[in-house]
Design an enzyme around this catalytic site. Structure first.
Site, mmCIF file in Angstrom:
data_model
loop_
_atom_site.group_PDB
_atom_site.id
_atom_site.type_symbol
_atom_site.label_atom_id
_atom_site.label_comp_id
_atom_site.label_asym_id
_atom_site.label_seq_id
_atom_site.Cartn_x
_atom_site.Cartn_y
_atom_site.Cartn_z
ATOM 1 N N GLY A 179 53.107 29.478 67.847
ATOM 2 C CA GLY A 179 52.546 28.210 68.330
ATOM 3 C C GLY A 179 53.049 27.042 67.499
ATOM 4 N NE ARG A 202 53.109 33.173 70.815
ATOM 5 C CZ ARG A 202 52.358 32.067 70.849
ATOM 6 N NH1 ARG A 202 52.293 31.324 71.926
ATOM 7 N NH2 ARG A 202 51.680 31.682 69.792
ATOM 8 C CG ASP A 226 49.135 36.581 62.485
ATOM 9 O OD1 ASP A 226 49.596 35.905 63.421
ATOM 10 O OD2 ASP A 226 48.090 37.234 62.566
ATOM 11 C CB THR A 269 49.331 28.654 62.729
ATOM 12 O OG1 THR A 269 48.164 28.788 63.552
ATOM 13 C CG2 THR A 269 49.012 29.280 61.377
ATOM 14 C CG ASP A 288 45.162 29.253 65.354
ATOM 15 O OD1 ASP A 288 44.706 28.274 65.988
ATOM 16 O OD2 ASP A 288 45.933 30.090 65.846
ATOM 17 C CG ASP A 293 45.559 32.577 62.109
ATOM 18 O OD1 ASP A 293 46.473 31.995 61.490
ATOM 19 O OD2 ASP A 293 45.724 33.086 63.233
ATOM 20 N NE ARG A 345 46.543 32.923 66.940
ATOM 21 C CZ ARG A 345 47.702 33.476 66.630
ATOM 22 N NH1 ARG A 345 48.396 34.123 67.540
ATOM 23 N NH2 ARG A 345 48.171 33.395 65.408
ATOM 24 C CB ALA A 403 28.453 20.195 65.096
HETATM 25 P P1 ADP Z 1 52.471 33.351 65.485
HETATM 26 O O1 ADP Z 1 53.653 33.430 64.586
HETATM 27 O O2 ADP Z 1 51.987 31.942 65.654
HETATM 28 O O3 ADP Z 1 51.381 34.322 65.069
HETATM 29 P P2 ADP Z 1 53.222 35.151 67.681
HETATM 30 O O4 ADP Z 1 52.238 36.185 67.296
HETATM 31 O O5 ADP Z 1 53.359 34.822 69.120
HETATM 32 O O6 ADP Z 1 52.936 33.754 66.963
HETATM 33 O O7 ADP Z 1 54.644 35.591 67.130
HETATM 34 C C1 ADP Z 1 55.785 34.771 67.296
HETATM 35 C C2 ADP Z 1 57.011 35.631 67.456
HETATM 36 O O8 ADP Z 1 57.193 36.452 66.296
HETATM 37 C C3 ADP Z 1 56.957 36.636 68.601
HETATM 38 O O9 ADP Z 1 57.279 36.065 69.850
HETATM 39 C C4 ADP Z 1 58.025 37.611 68.179
HETATM 40 O O10 ADP Z 1 59.305 37.083 68.398
HETATM 41 C C5 ADP Z 1 57.779 37.677 66.663
HETATM 42 N N1 ADP Z 1 56.865 38.792 66.372
HETATM 43 C C6 ADP Z 1 55.517 38.820 66.487
HETATM 44 N N2 ADP Z 1 55.008 40.018 66.182
HETATM 45 C C7 ADP Z 1 56.061 40.806 65.857
HETATM 46 C C8 ADP Z 1 56.210 42.177 65.474
HETATM 47 N N3 ADP Z 1 55.168 42.995 65.344
HETATM 48 N N4 ADP Z 1 57.471 42.629 65.247
HETATM 49 C C9 ADP Z 1 58.527 41.810 65.366
HETATM 50 N N5 ADP Z 1 58.457 40.516 65.734
HETATM 51 C C10 ADP Z 1 57.251 40.008 65.977
#
Ligand code: ADP
Length: 318
Positions: A10, A71, A102, A125, A127, A129, A171, A186
């Site tokens: 994101g 993604r 993450d 992010t 979040d 988180d 999330r 709030a």
């Molecule tokens: P964020 O980084 O904000 O948590 P996502 O969870 O959508 O967002 O992850 C972003 C991108 O990171 C995914 O589209 C993918 O390319 C890569 N990614 C996420 N999880 C994995 C995983 N378990 N193994 C390899 N690449 C991953």
């Protein structure tokens, strides 16, 4: 030396300011920068731009990320991570900076383990988180955006004597809701970290209405439950139909706050310093005001601690 840079997952305010800091600090130290568009997908497509000082002009104040983010399903597979390393090495890139959450860090960890590419992760992010860092890029801006929305809602709530539920992002993490709820005044904050009893809330609000309290604001974290269902329950127990406001993606945009810009500069500079000094793959963040780093797998295993006592004390202020 060359560094690859990408933003993944994101988008968050402060990502642009961070790319700017990385590029300018790297170039000042004779390091070249390759920006890859749309996260890991940009590496697989070899969709890149060689970044100059002027490539990052006039972006420190802009939300989002000019490198864009996406993604990338393929990156879940080892063969594509190996392909990514081949493409990076074709350009002479052994070091990659990933700004994301993450999921992006999980991809970074695997890329590093499987191919030997060094990755430094910067938490980006809204979040907040990630357990290993007190703050992530974009969180401060998002909370301020929510506070602004709460201020507006208060004006109209008080004019109409309304109970308003406002749903905010995060999330599975309640940090945006809790921090915006606490500092926005709030009456209730519903978050996944803490149990809540909607019947009790309905009774308290009914009772306070009898004593003359005209309006009540309930901040609901998206991870705490479905707004429609919670509001229906509230109405069943109180007989009051609440207003429902879902803030949605406006929380992701906006010019980054002072704090997010500062964090962007500090983390951007630190990531380049670490790479110039020959670091192993790590994620960086901030703890008690100091820049810290951890091995990626160690950081991803950490569990976030919630400030329970401040949450409980909040109700003495409302
Ligand atoms: P964020 O980084 O904000 O948590 P996502 O969870 O959508 O967002 O992850 C972003 C991108 O990171 C995914 O589209 C993918 O390319 C890569 N990614 C996420 N999880 C994995 C995983 N378990 N193994 C390899 N690449 C991953």
């Amino acid at each position: 030396m060359k560094i690859g840079i990408l933003t993944s997952g994101g988008d968050a305010p402060g990502m642009n300011a961070c790319i700017r800091a990385i590029v300018r600090y790297a170039l000042s130290n004779g390091i070249e920068c390759y920006g890859f568009y749309r996260g890991y997908q940009g590496i697989l497509d070899d969709d890149h731009v060689v970044l100059k000082r002027t490539s990052v002009s006039n972006i420190i104040q802009q939300g989002g990320t000019f490198l864009q983010t996406d993604r990338c399903e393929d990156f879940l597979k080892s063969e594509y991570r190996r392909k990514a390393a081949v493409i990076l090495r074709k350009h002479g890139i052994e070091n990659l900076i990933v700004i994301g959450g993450d999921g992006s860090f999980k991809g970074a960890e695997l890329l590093s383990e499987e191919t030997g590419i060094t990755v430094v992760g910067i938490p980006g992010t809204i979040d907040n988180d990630l357990a290993y860092t007190d703050r992530t890029l974009g969180f401060d801006t998002a909370v301020n955006t929510v506070i602004g929305a709460i201020n507006n809602l208060r004006d109209t709530m008080q004019s109409h004597n309304k109970v308003t539920f406002v749903e905010v992002m995060g999330r599975r993490c309640g940090d945006i809701a809790f921090n915006a709820g606490l500092t926005g005044g709030a009456e209730y904050v519903l978050i996944p970290e803490m149990p809540f009893d909607i019947k009790k809330i309905a009774e308290e609000i009914t009772e306070s209405a009898l004593k003359g309290k005209k309006s009540n604001l309930v901040v609901l974290a998206e991870g705490a439950g479905k707004m429609e269902e919670i509001c229906a329950e509230f109405e069943k127990f109180s007989g009051i139909k609440p207003r429902q406001t879902r803030l949605g993606f406006i929380q992701r945009g906006g010019s980054p706050t002072y704090y997010d810009r500062l964090l962007a500069c500090e983390l951007g500079i630190e990531s380049v310093k670490m790479i110039a000094n020959g670091t192993d793959s790590r994620v960086i963040g901030v703890k008690d005001g100091k820049i810290i780093s951890y091995g990626i797998s160690e950081a991803l295993k950490m569990r976030k601690q919630f400030n329970r006592s401040l949450y409980e004390d909040m109700y003495k202020l409302s």
